[in-house]
Design an enzyme around this catalytic site. Sequence first.
Site, PDB file in Angstrom:
ATOM      1  CB  CYS A 131     -20.680  49.376  36.481  1.00 25.05           C
ATOM      2  SG  CYS A 131     -20.354  48.069  35.209  1.00 25.05           S
ATOM      3  CB  CYS A 190     -13.931  50.955  34.805  1.00 27.20           C
ATOM      4  SG  CYS A 190     -14.300  49.845  33.795  1.00 27.20           S
ATOM      5  CD  GLU A 231      -5.076  29.877  44.585  1.00 29.99           C
ATOM      6  OE1 GLU A 231      -5.641  29.885  43.322  1.00 29.99           O
ATOM      7  OE2 GLU A 231      -5.224  30.887  45.200  1.00 29.99           O
ATOM      8  CB  CYS A 267     -17.343  48.640  40.392  1.00 34.57           C
ATOM      9  SG  CYS A 267     -15.492  48.079  40.162  1.00 34.57           S
ATOM     10  CB  CYS A 292     -15.796  42.875  37.518  1.00 38.90           C
ATOM     11  SG  CYS A 292     -15.683  43.413  35.669  1.00 38.90           S
TER      12      CYS A 292
HETATM   13 FE1  SF4 Z   1     -16.023  45.800  35.875  1.00 36.70          FE
HETATM   14 FE2  SF4 Z   1     -15.286  48.331  35.255  1.00 36.70          FE
HETATM   15 FE3  SF4 Z   1     -17.877  47.628  35.949  1.00 36.70          FE
HETATM   16 FE4  SF4 Z   1     -15.878  47.598  37.728  1.00 36.70          FE
HETATM   17  S1  SF4 Z   1     -16.618  49.550  36.618  1.00 36.70           S
HETATM   18  S2  SF4 Z   1     -17.668  46.358  37.501  1.00 36.70           S
HETATM   19  S3  SF4 Z   1     -14.183  47.113  36.571  1.00 36.70           S
HETATM   20  S4  SF4 Z   1     -16.696  46.826  34.078  1.00 36.70           S
END
Ligand code: SF4
Length: 567
Positions: free
Chosen positions: A315, A324, A96, A318, A308
Site C-alpha cells: 500500500c 483507496c 490473453e 501504491c 495490490c
Molecule cells: Fe491495494 Fe488500496 Fe493498498 Fe493500493 S492502497 S495496494 S489499492 S489495498
Amino acid sequence: MGPLRAAAARGLRRGGGGGRGAAPAAREGTKGSAARGGRPAPPAALHLFGDPAEVEALRGSLLAWYDECKRDLPWRVLAVTEPDVNRRAYAVWVSEIMLQQTQVATVIDYYNRWMQKWPTLQALAEASLEEVNELWAGLGYYSRGKRLQEAARKVVSELAGQMPRTAEDLQKLLPGVGRYTAGAITSISYGQVRAAGVRRGHISPRCHPAPLLARSCCWAWRAGGSLSFVPGSPWLCDASGNPCLWLQATGVVDGNVIRVLCRLRCIGADSSSPPVIDRLWAMANALVDRSRPGDFNQALMELGATVCTPKAPLCGECPVKQHCRARLRVEKELALASRKLLGKLPVVPDVEDCGVGGCPLCPSAAEPWDSSLGVTNFPRKAAKKQPRVEQTATCVLERRGRRGALEYLIVQRPSSGLLAGLWEFPSVPLAPGLQQEQQREVLVDHLQAWAGQPVAAGSLRFIGEVVHVFSHIHQTYVVYSLSLDGDVTLDLASSPSRWVTEEEFRASAVSTAMKKVLRACERQRGEESGPAKGSKRKRGAKPGAAGSTRPGTQLSLRTFLRAPNPP
Ligand code: SF4
C-alpha cells in the site's frame, strides 16, 4: 488465481499474485451478465466513484505509474509496434488466452515459441491440432489452445482473415472469446472506445453507430481538428468545447481487477456473486481512460499483479492509495483503536459498513471485518469447491528400440473431455476403494482388451502413486510398469498409439501429469540401478514371459502380453 476465475465465470479473467496470469477460466464462460432482468438499486456512495475529479485523478496517477513501472512483456511490445491490425489483435489474443489461469513468468516462454512458430492467424490456421497440443503441453487447460486454433481457422476461412473489430463481434463469432478477452483485444490492440452517442453531423455514417477506432471517425478529428476530453465527462469535444462524441470505453475485469476494485471501494460481498460481478464491470467501464483504454486496462491489471497483491499488498507504494477506501478504513480502525487504548472517547466513527441495510456489496453479517486482515479483508469469495477425488491406473510400457534406446508406448486420449487429444501411458480409471490387487486386475483387463489377448498380471511392476491436481479433480495415478524384451512389433487396432524415446515423449503433447509419471519410473529405475542395473527380470516380467523368446524374434505386443504357458 483459480477461484477468482471461477468468479469470473460471468465475464472475468485471471488475477493472481505474481502475474496477470491467474484466474479466469470461467470468466469467459458466458458472454456477459447484462442479460438478467431487473435493474438493481444504485449502490451506496462508499462503493462508487461518484466524483468525476477523483476519477480523472485516479486515471492520471495509475497511467503515470504504469508508464514508469510496467513490465516489459513480449505481447506488450507487439501491441505497440505491430502495424498490421489483424496481427496486432492476434498477438494480444494469444497472450490473453495463455494468461488465463497461468502466471506471466510461465507464459513468456510459451508465448515467444508460439509467435515464432505461428506469427500470423494464417500460420496458426494451417497448423495441426497435434502441433498445437505439443506446444501447449504444460500450460494446462488444453481446450484453450484448441479453441484458439479453431477460432483462427474461422477467421481465415469465414472472415477473410480479418479479426472482428468490435467486442460484440469477437464474442459472437470466435469460440473461446468471452467478455474479458473481447474487451482486452479491442482496448489493447484497437485502442477502441465506442461511440455511445454523437453530435449530429460529427460522425461518419460509415462508422456510426458501430464502435470505432478512436481517431478515425469523427469528421472534426479527421479534418485535423483537435478533439479532447473534458475531465469527468464522457464527451470528446472539439477545440471550442462542443461535444462531438460520447464515448464509452471497454473496461476489463479479471482476478487482479476484482481485487483492486474491491479494495478501492470496500466491496466485501462474495466477489463471484452476480451483483458484485455486475458492479465491478460497471465500475471498470466507468473508470477506463477514454484516450488510453488499453493502457488503463493493463495498468489496473498490472497494479493487481505487482502491488495490490492478494496477501501482501504494498500500500505504501501504491499509486492510487489516496483513492483507496480499504486503506482509509484501516487507518480509521487504527486511529480508533489507539484512542481507545489511551482511554479517549472515539472521535472517528465506527465504519462497519456503508450504512445501507442489506447492502449487496458489503461483507455479510456472518463474515464481519477482521482487523487482523487489514485491506486483505477485500475481496472475499465463496468457499472454494473441493476438487473431486479420482484414481487412475497407469502402465508405463517400455522396450529397447532398434538402436538400443529405451522407448515408451503412448496412446492418444479421446478428442473431447479432459486432456482431449493428448497422449498418455495406457491408463484406466479406478473405482473407489479397490485394493492393490484389484487395481492391478483392472489394469490388466484394460491392457488385455487393448491388446486383444490375456495379459499376465504378475508381469506388472508397481512403481508408486503420483498425485496431480487439476482445477476440479484431485487425481492419483497408480503407476505400474511393464518392460518388454525382444524386438516388439506394435499390434494395436484401437486408439492411436506409438513408441517414443524419452526425448520424443517430452516433445509430444503429453500432460504434466504424465511427465510426473515418467519421472517416478525413472526415479525407481535409478534407485534400482547399480549392482542390479539392467536386471529387468528381477523387477519385471516373470521368468519365461519375455525371456522365452529367441533373440531377434519379432514379437507382436499381443503375443508378448499373453500370459505365460502353464508348466
Ligand atoms: Fe491495494 Fe488500496 Fe493498498 Fe493500493 S492502497 S495496494 S489499492 S489495498
